[in-house]
Design a protein around this motif. Structure first.
Motif, PDB file in Angstrom:
ATOM      1  N   VAL A  22       0.834  -1.207   0.000  1.00  0.00           N
ATOM      2  CA  VAL A  22       0.000   0.000   0.000  1.00  0.00           C
ATOM      3  C   VAL A  22       0.867   1.254   0.000  1.00  0.00           C
ATOM      4  CG1 VAL A  22      -1.626   1.363   1.377  1.00  0.00           C
ATOM      5  CG2 VAL A  22      -2.021  -1.083   1.044  1.00  0.00           C
ATOM      6  N   SER A  23       1.947   1.241   0.777  1.00  0.00           N
ATOM      7  CA  SER A  23       2.860   2.387   0.808  1.00  0.00           C
ATOM      8  C   SER A  23       3.432   2.660  -0.577  1.00  0.00           C
ATOM      9  CB  SER A  23       3.989   2.153   1.815  1.00  0.00           C
ATOM     10  OG  SER A  23       3.492   2.000   3.126  1.00  0.00           O
ATOM     11  N   HIS A  24       3.845   1.606  -1.250  1.00  0.00           N
ATOM     12  CA  HIS A  24       4.394   1.754  -2.603  1.00  0.00           C
ATOM     13  C   HIS A  24       3.349   2.322  -3.554  1.00  0.00           C
ATOM     14  CE1 HIS A  24       8.412   0.046  -2.276  1.00  0.00           C
ATOM     15  NE2 HIS A  24       7.932  -0.936  -1.510  1.00  0.00           N
ATOM     16  N   ARG A  25       2.137   1.790  -3.485  1.00  0.00           N
ATOM     17  CA  ARG A  25       1.091   2.254  -4.413  1.00  0.00           C
ATOM     18  C   ARG A  25       0.689   3.695  -4.125  1.00  0.00           C
ATOM     19  NH1 ARG A  25      -0.944  -3.139  -3.577  1.00  0.00           N
ATOM     20  NH2 ARG A  25      -2.513  -2.348  -2.093  1.00  0.00           N
ATOM     21  N   ILE A  26       0.664   4.073  -2.856  1.00  0.00           N
ATOM     22  CA  ILE A  26       0.309   5.453  -2.516  1.00  0.00           C
ATOM     23  C   ILE A  26       1.361   6.416  -3.037  1.00  0.00           C
ATOM     24  CG2 ILE A  26       0.301   7.047  -0.548  1.00  0.00           C
ATOM     25  CD1 ILE A  26      -1.638   5.207   0.842  1.00  0.00           C
ATOM     26  N   ARG A  27       2.634   6.073  -2.854  1.00  0.00           N
ATOM     27  CA  ARG A  27       3.687   6.954  -3.367  1.00  0.00           C
ATOM     28  C   ARG A  27       3.594   7.115  -4.886  1.00  0.00           C
ATOM     29  NH1 ARG A  27       6.853   4.315   0.672  1.00  0.00           N
ATOM     30  NH2 ARG A  27       7.694   2.825  -0.859  1.00  0.00           N
TER      31      ARG A  27
END
Length: 383
Positions: free
Chosen positions: A98-103
């Motif tokens: 999720v962190s990767h996709r949000i960035r």
């Protein structure tokens, strides 16, 4: 084009975007208030994240979004359901998917509502996108895109988070359209409205949200936030005082030499012989060259800061506790020695605000606008 290269209405130029910022400094109380609601099973559908510009409101919104979208799905519970977990932090592993996709702005569980590009046609908006020119406000068409998003079914039945950055920038039609969604909130959707001036919002929008109030940062937290953003601030107390505890303002001053410009502004009025006109002309030269519009806004902001500190000094009979530049306190006392003079400075500040607003509306030459302000300050000083 990568996420950190694209033009974005909610990005401070030259700084990481709030979705790329992992740690929020100085706002523990707001985080704990949100977690208390979650742990008490009182997670409201609408949250108003308020406070001065640049103190971490958007960073908090993205931290909440990241956190909520990494929670396991609710299974309905039952008598054999495990005890609910007590969450004590919004921290999420930066390597979480999720962190990767949000960035990367590719997380399907997040909808970001912000100002679009200027123009009324597709070709005009594409040209504005290339030039980095944004619309003056959030328009109803952008809210309709949100409505379409909320009517789509999530493949995994998971949560959705809407971030409005900032709610202050919605025009009337957009605000009314968003209000309908707050009145009839979709299931498993949390809406996070960022607001620098909640008083400008519709009362009905405010009443349908729980508020998380953020505050100005201390000098120490300012230093930590600037370091995280990749900036060095050796004059952290002075910078914090100048930026009123706003990291966003501090970044602007660091990038545009706000501290040296403020020192130069004060030097115009520190001579025993009165206004130093050659210095005033040199001061105006800061408006020449690349980034003149941004420099003008910075200088006008420095005038406002100087006048506010003069009025406060006269009103309380003492200069501010923290000097922005050496010798500032003595100059403030010299120019504002009494309550009577404080009233003069407050009146001058209002007149200067009106004159600069008019000057900008008629496209007055920036150099003339700045010189006019310098002369008005000088007239008030010697009156």
């Amino acid at each position: 084009m990568s996420a950190n290269q694209i033009h974005e209405a909610d990005r401070v130029e030259g700084a990481p975007h709030p979705r790329e910022t992992e740690t929020l400094f100085g706002q523990d109380q707001a985080e704990q208030d949100f977690l208390l609601a979650l742990n008490s099973n009182r997670l409201h559908h609408g949250w108003l994240i308020s406070g001065p510009k640049g103190v971490g409101k958007a960073t908090l919104a993205w931290r909440i979004a990241r956190f909520l979208l990494t929670l396991p799905p609710e299974d309905g519970g039952g008598m054999f359901a495990p005890e609910p977990q007590v969450h004590r932090s919004l921290n999420v592993d930066p390597e979480h998917p999720v962190s990767h996709r949000i960035r990367a702005l590719s997380e399907p569980g997040v909808f970001l509502l912000r100002r679009g590009f200027a123009g009324s046609t597709d070709s005009a908006r594409e040209k504005a996108r290339q030039d980095g020119k944004f619309a003056a406000d959030i328009r109803v068409n952008e809210v309709r895109e949100l409505s379409s998003y909320l009517h789509m079914s999530m493949a995994d039945g998971g949560r959705r988070v809407v971030i409005v950055d900032s709610a202050d920038e919605m025009n009337v039609n957009a605000a009314n359209a968003l209000l309908k969604m707050l009145e009839e909130p979709p299931a498993r959707t949390v809406m996070l409205l960022i607001s620098h001036q909640p008083s400008r919002l519709l009362p009905t929008i405010r009443s349908r949200c729980r508020e998380l109030r953020l505050h100005a940062l201390s000098s120490g937290n300012m230093q930590l936030a600037l370091t995280q953003a990749g900036f060095e601030a050796n004059d952290s107390p002075a910078l914090s005082e100048m930026a009123a505890g706003s990291v966003g303002e501090a970044l602007k001053h660091l990038q545009q030499d706000g501290l040296p410009l403020y020192a130069e502004l004060l030097s115009l009025f520190s001579s025993s012989r009165g206004l130093d006109r050659p210095k005033a002309l040199n001061f105006v030269n800061a408006l020449n060259g690349k980034g003149a519009d941004a420099k003008l806004e910075l200088i006008l902001g420095l005038f406002d800061l100087f006048l506010a500190r003069l009025a406060r000094t006269g009103a309380i009979g003492a200069p501010p506790r923290v000097e922005i530049v050496p010798g500032e306190g003595n100059l403030l006392m010299q120019l504002a020695p009494s309550v009577h003079k404080a009233r003069d400075w407050a009146k001058a500040a209002q007149e200067i605000t009106d004159r600069t607003r008019h000057g900008k509306s008629v496209n007055l030459d920036p150099a003339s606008l700045v010189l006019d302000t310098v002369f008005k300050i000088h007239q008030t000083a010697v009156a």
